[in-house]
Design an enzyme around this catalytic site. Structure first.
Site, PDB file in Angstrom:
ATOM      1  N   SER A   1      18.895 -11.390  -5.229  1.00 41.53           N
ATOM      2  CA  SER A   1      19.744 -11.148  -4.063  1.00 41.53           C
ATOM      3  C   SER A   1      21.010 -10.416  -4.492  1.00 41.53           C
ATOM      4  CB  SER A   1      20.032 -12.477  -3.358  1.00 41.53           C
ATOM      5  OG  SER A   1      20.518 -12.262  -2.058  1.00 41.53           O
TER       6      SER A   1
ATOM      7  N   ASP B   1      14.182 -12.356   0.069  1.00 44.13           N
ATOM      8  CA  ASP B   1      15.192 -12.759  -0.909  1.00 44.13           C
ATOM      9  C   ASP B   1      14.619 -13.706  -1.969  1.00 44.13           C
ATOM     10  OD1 ASP B   1      17.455 -14.261  -2.083  1.00 44.13           O
ATOM     11  OD2 ASP B   1      18.646 -13.234  -0.573  1.00 44.13           O
TER      12      ASP B   1
END
Length: 283
Positions: free
Chosen positions: A41, A154
């Site tokens: 991320s 993510d």
């Protein structure tokens, strides 16, 4: 003096990840050499730009942004996620260009999650920006990203502090930056004068476009807290099973997940916490 070589693990956590920049600045200034980076991320974004030698350009651009500038980067989707991310990635490409991961001077792995196969994906070849875009696909905020015929989200969903890609590194230290810590520091985040009315209006506008419920503010807060709680719990389990040599703990209550307009304070905070952590470790 010979530099201490480092495998750096940069965790996920939205805007809190700007503290990663401060950590990198402190390490550079104190005779540490980053030889390997694993990130997911925001950790993949910051780590990838550092590995490409372009983090300073990104940092200066980021510090210049205000809330309205951030709004211009939003390309609303409204179905599978708040943003398509195309404007953001185009801006990054204009700022830094694109690289293949293989040509970076620093070993780099971006971590994402395959939403269909329900497993962790390590991206260590191909386009750097594609790998970053896949890794930052936080559900509800970014649409999933089609990467090499896999639908990715993510990496923090499965592994918010991805230490495993560094297991075989030949470095002196492994250092993990955990953005989901429940630990509170005596170091305080400097407060920035912000137009809270404007921030609130921007958030309400985005939510009104993206979410169907009338109770959009509450939905946003619940989703935000849920992600933070989940990632914090997973991070504790991963770090207990595979502890790094040094863990730098950034509290999850530090700031909101989208407060990227607070770059200066968050970078300074990361620098201060890194310095404080190493002072304790070296006693």
């Amino acid at each position: 003096m010979k530099k201490t070589t480092v495998s750096l693990i940069l965790g996920s956590g939205g805007a809190r990840g700007l503290a990663h920049i401060g950590v990198l600045q402190w390490l550079e200034e104190n005779n540490y050499e980053i030889k390997s980076i694993s990130g997911c991320s925001i950790g993949a974004l910051i780590g990838g730009l550092y590995a490409a030698g372009k983090l300073d350009i990104y940092t200066e651009w980021l510090k210049s942004l205000d809330m309205l500038d951030m709004l211009k980067l939003v390309d609303l989707e409204g179905s599978s996620g708040l943003m398509k991310g195309e404007k953001l990635m185009k801006t990054l490409q204009e700022l830094i260009g694109d690289f293949t991961i293989e040509e970076l001077d620093i070993k780099f792995t971006a971590v994402a999650a395959d939403i269909n196969e329900e497993k962790e994906i390590w991206m260590n070849n191909g386009s750097l920006l594609d790998a970053i875009r896949a890794s930052i696909s936080l559900p509800m905020f970014f649409t999933p990203y089609n990467y090499k015929n896999r639908l990715l989200i993510d990496g923090g969903i499965l592994n918010p502090v991805p230490i495993a890609p560094t297991f075989h590194d030949n470095t002196d230290l492994s250092i993990a930056v955990n953005l989901g810590s429940t630990k509170e520091h005596s170091i305080e985040l400097k407060e920035k004068e912000v137009d809270k009315a404007l921030s609130s209006k921007v958030k309400q506008y985005l939510l009104s476009m993206a979410l169907p419920s009338s109770d959009k503010e509450n939905m946003y807060n619940i989703a935000n807290k849920s992600f933070d709680t989940m990632q914090s719990t997973i991070a504790r389990m991963k770090l207990a099973a595979y502890p790094p040599d040094i863990e730098i703990k950034i509290p999850r209550k530090l700031c909101g997940i989208l407060e990227f307009d607070r770059a200066n304070e968050l970078i300074e905070y990361g620098y201060a916490v890194c310095e404080h952590t190493f002072e304790k470790e070296l006693r």
